[in-house]
Enzyme design. Sequence first.
Site, mmCIF file in Angstrom:
data_model
loop_
_atom_site.group_PDB
_atom_site.id
_atom_site.type_symbol
_atom_site.label_atom_id
_atom_site.label_comp_id
_atom_site.label_asym_id
_atom_site.label_seq_id
_atom_site.Cartn_x
_atom_site.Cartn_y
_atom_site.Cartn_z
ATOM 1 C CG HIS A 109 37.376 36.735 44.918
ATOM 2 N ND1 HIS A 109 36.441 37.331 44.307
ATOM 3 C CD2 HIS A 109 37.346 37.116 46.146
ATOM 4 C CE1 HIS A 109 35.368 37.873 45.162
ATOM 5 N NE2 HIS A 109 35.895 37.536 46.162
ATOM 6 C CG ASN B 4 32.592 34.225 50.211
ATOM 7 O OD1 ASN B 4 32.423 33.281 50.684
ATOM 8 N ND2 ASN B 4 33.288 35.498 50.613
ATOM 9 C CB VAL C 99 35.026 42.044 44.365
ATOM 10 C CG1 VAL C 99 35.589 42.690 43.316
ATOM 11 C CG2 VAL C 99 35.327 43.179 45.523
ATOM 12 C CG HIS D 263 38.306 34.955 50.380
ATOM 13 N ND1 HIS D 263 38.591 36.233 50.832
ATOM 14 C CD2 HIS D 263 37.334 34.998 49.595
ATOM 15 C CE1 HIS D 263 37.403 36.972 50.324
ATOM 16 N NE2 HIS D 263 36.641 36.348 49.561
ATOM 17 N NE ARG E 67 51.393 40.116 51.820
ATOM 18 C CZ ARG E 67 51.856 38.774 51.954
ATOM 19 N NH1 ARG E 67 50.866 38.024 52.540
ATOM 20 N NH2 ARG E 67 52.957 38.324 51.883
ATOM 21 C CG ASP E 68 40.982 40.615 51.439
ATOM 22 O OD1 ASP E 68 40.413 40.003 51.093
ATOM 23 O OD2 ASP E 68 40.610 41.725 52.230
HETATM 24 P P1 DGP Z 1 34.408 38.801 48.467
HETATM 25 O O1 DGP Z 1 33.311 39.281 49.756
HETATM 26 O O2 DGP Z 1 34.560 37.080 48.744
HETATM 27 O O3 DGP Z 1 33.878 39.216 47.256
HETATM 28 O O4 DGP Z 1 35.753 39.300 48.806
HETATM 29 C C1 DGP Z 1 36.118 40.476 48.415
HETATM 30 C C2 DGP Z 1 37.367 40.775 49.068
HETATM 31 O O5 DGP Z 1 38.195 41.741 48.556
HETATM 32 C C3 DGP Z 1 37.090 41.229 50.594
HETATM 33 O O6 DGP Z 1 37.803 40.662 51.604
HETATM 34 C C4 DGP Z 1 38.039 42.937 50.545
HETATM 35 C C5 DGP Z 1 38.886 42.574 49.358
HETATM 36 N N1 DGP Z 1 38.908 43.782 48.727
HETATM 37 C C6 DGP Z 1 37.997 44.739 48.120
HETATM 38 N N2 DGP Z 1 38.539 45.669 47.500
HETATM 39 C C7 DGP Z 1 39.914 45.454 47.499
HETATM 40 C C8 DGP Z 1 40.885 46.379 46.825
HETATM 41 O O7 DGP Z 1 40.822 47.084 46.227
HETATM 42 N N3 DGP Z 1 42.077 45.847 47.151
HETATM 43 C C9 DGP Z 1 42.470 44.831 47.639
HETATM 44 N N4 DGP Z 1 43.670 44.120 47.862
HETATM 45 N N5 DGP Z 1 41.247 43.783 48.272
HETATM 46 C C10 DGP Z 1 40.111 44.369 48.271
#
Ligand code: DGP
Length: 114
Positions: free
Chosen positions: A100, A87, A96, A102, A29-30
């Site tokens: 990945h 993205n 990040v 979403h 989960r995000d």
């Molecule tokens: P993007 O912007 O496409 O790179 O999405 C990165 C997503 O990752 C963003 O929606 C927040 C999520 N995210 C960042 N750090 C962490 C983390 O440490 N744990 C989790 N579960 N999600 C994270």
Amino acid sequence: MAETIFGKIANAEVEADLVYEDDEVVAFRDLNPQAPVHVLVIPRKPIPTLNEAKSDDAELLGRLLLTAAKVAEQEGIAEQGYRTVINCNAGGGQTVYHLHVHLIGGRPLQWPPG
Ligand code: DGP
């Protein structure tokens, strides 16, 4: 490439709310959900962005999407519908640098996205 937070989640060095994992793929989960269901599906292999994916990664990329569909079913949003998004780089909103997908759903989604 330098290990990212997602690499650490894949290696179980950092905790996350996992919803699926196998030898090649992890889904969790995000941390900052944009919808009632917001899951990130990542390969264990640390590919930074879609730009670095090679033809050898074709099966792995397919697995990411099939996993997203499986998790959508698991989360009960397959029938109503959902969105999958990758993205790429800063202009695409990537923050990040570990590839990945979403999986977003559980509410009406607007098109086009911002
Ligand atoms: P993007 O912007 O496409 O790179 O999405 C990165 C997503 O990752 C963003 O929606 C927040 C999520 N995210 C960042 N750090 C962490 C983390 O440490 N744990 C989790 N579960 N999600 C994270």
